[in-house]
Motif scaffolding. Structure first.
Motif, short mmCIF file in Angstrom:
data_model
loop_
_atom_site.label_atom_id
_atom_site.label_comp_id
_atom_site.label_asym_id
_atom_site.label_seq_id
_atom_site.Cartn_x
_atom_site.Cartn_y
_atom_site.Cartn_z
N LYS A 1 -5.25 9.01 9.31
CA LYS A 1 -3.98 8.50 9.83
C LYS A 1 -3.53 9.37 10.99
CE LYS A 1 -2.59 7.02 5.21
NZ LYS A 1 -1.65 7.27 4.09
N HIS B 1 3.51 -0.99 3.96
CA HIS B 1 2.94 0.32 3.68
C HIS B 1 4.08 1.30 3.42
CE1 HIS B 1 0.09 3.56 3.59
NE2 HIS B 1 0.74 4.21 4.54
N ASP C 1 2.84 8.28 9.48
CA ASP C 1 2.15 7.24 8.72
C ASP C 1 2.91 5.92 8.84
OD1 ASP C 1 0.28 6.11 7.02
OD2 ASP C 1 1.04 7.07 5.21
N ALA D 1 1.14 2.71 10.58
CA ALA D 1 1.05 1.42 9.89
C ALA D 1 1.68 0.32 10.74
CB ALA D 1 1.74 1.52 8.54
N TYR E 1 -5.85 1.66 8.88
CA TYR E 1 -4.98 0.62 8.33
C TYR E 1 -5.66 -0.75 8.39
CZ TYR E 1 -1.66 4.39 9.17
OH TYR E 1 -1.03 5.60 9.20
N THR F 1 0.85 -1.19 0.00
CA THR F 1 0.00 0.00 0.00
C THR F 1 0.89 1.23 0.00
OG1 THR F 1 -0.17 -0.04 2.43
CG2 THR F 1 -1.92 -1.15 1.17
#
Length: 227
Positions: A154, A176, A183, A187, A160, A12
């Motif tokens: 986020k 990710h 971020d 994640a 997530y 991702t």
């Protein structure tokens, strides 16, 4: 932490600052603001701060609206008086930000290696649709996943986990990729491997561990995965 390529099934990507360059928004201010750099920096900082606060006080609104409010604050803070139409013209630059040079070829390598690729972003669906079109990567992505789907931003774990469910992948089998330190942490906290796309040779945040992998480009991620 250390990166485990054998655990990765799905990749991702964040959008802004990872696929497209938010610093390019400064050019949209240049014709209307005498000193656009500090206005642009405050605009970006406030847009992120608003998402953090919104998570804590249940004040969600789509990211485009957050971004509009942040731009207005940055203009006000620097004494810039623009019409609503002028402000909206500046805001619209988010639909056509510059794309990083490694993006298309890097994702092509990952797709050729058998990895499904998604975008997971704070951006609302219209923003993501225009970003994907402008970046010319629609044919490479399995889908885009927006914070708007769960109305939280986020680095909340909920987003997530929602992304993992949408991809149909166990969360610990997702890597990710993002340029945003918070971020990466979000994640990892949710159970993904966090890959920091550090294109600017920035210092890492020191207070809570490190990324599983740090890369300067998506080519380095492809190398790490052996594709």
């Amino acid at each position: 932490m250390s990166f485990d390529p054998d655990r990765v099934e799905t990749i991702t990507f964040d959008s802004y600052s990872t696929i497209v360059d938010v610093d390019a928004a400064e050019s949209a201010l240049a014709d209307r603001v005498d000193d656009p750099e500090p206005v642009s920096k405050l605009w970006r900082a406030r847009s992120l701060e608003y998402t953090f606060v919104a998570n804590e006080i249940d004040a969600y609104q789509p990211f485009y609206e957050m971004n509009r409010d942040a731009l207005q604050h940055a203009l006000d803070a620097h004494g810039v008086d623009l019409s609503t139409a002028e402000r909206d013209e500046i805001l619209a630059v988010y639909h056509e930000l510059d794309v990083f040079d490694d993006v298309r070829e890097g994702i092509e390598r990952l797709r050729a290696g058998g990895y499904d690729c998604y975008v997971v972003s704070n951006g609302n669906p219209d923003m993501l649709a225009s970003m994907v079109e402008h970046a010319d990567i629609a044919d490479l992505l399995a889908d885009t996943i927006s914070a708007d789907e769960v109305e939280t931003f986020k680095p909340r774990a909920e987003l997530y986990r929602h992304a993992a469910a949408r991809t149909g992948t166990p969360i610990d089998e997702i890597a990710h990729v993002t340029a945003a330190w918070f971020d990466v942490m979000g994640a990892q906290h949710a159970g993904m491997q966090g890959v920091w796309a550090d294109r600017k040779a920035s210092p890492w945040e020191p207070f809570d561990g490190e990324p599983d992998l740090t890369v300067e480009s998506l080519f380095e991620l492809a190398d790490a995965l052996g594709v």
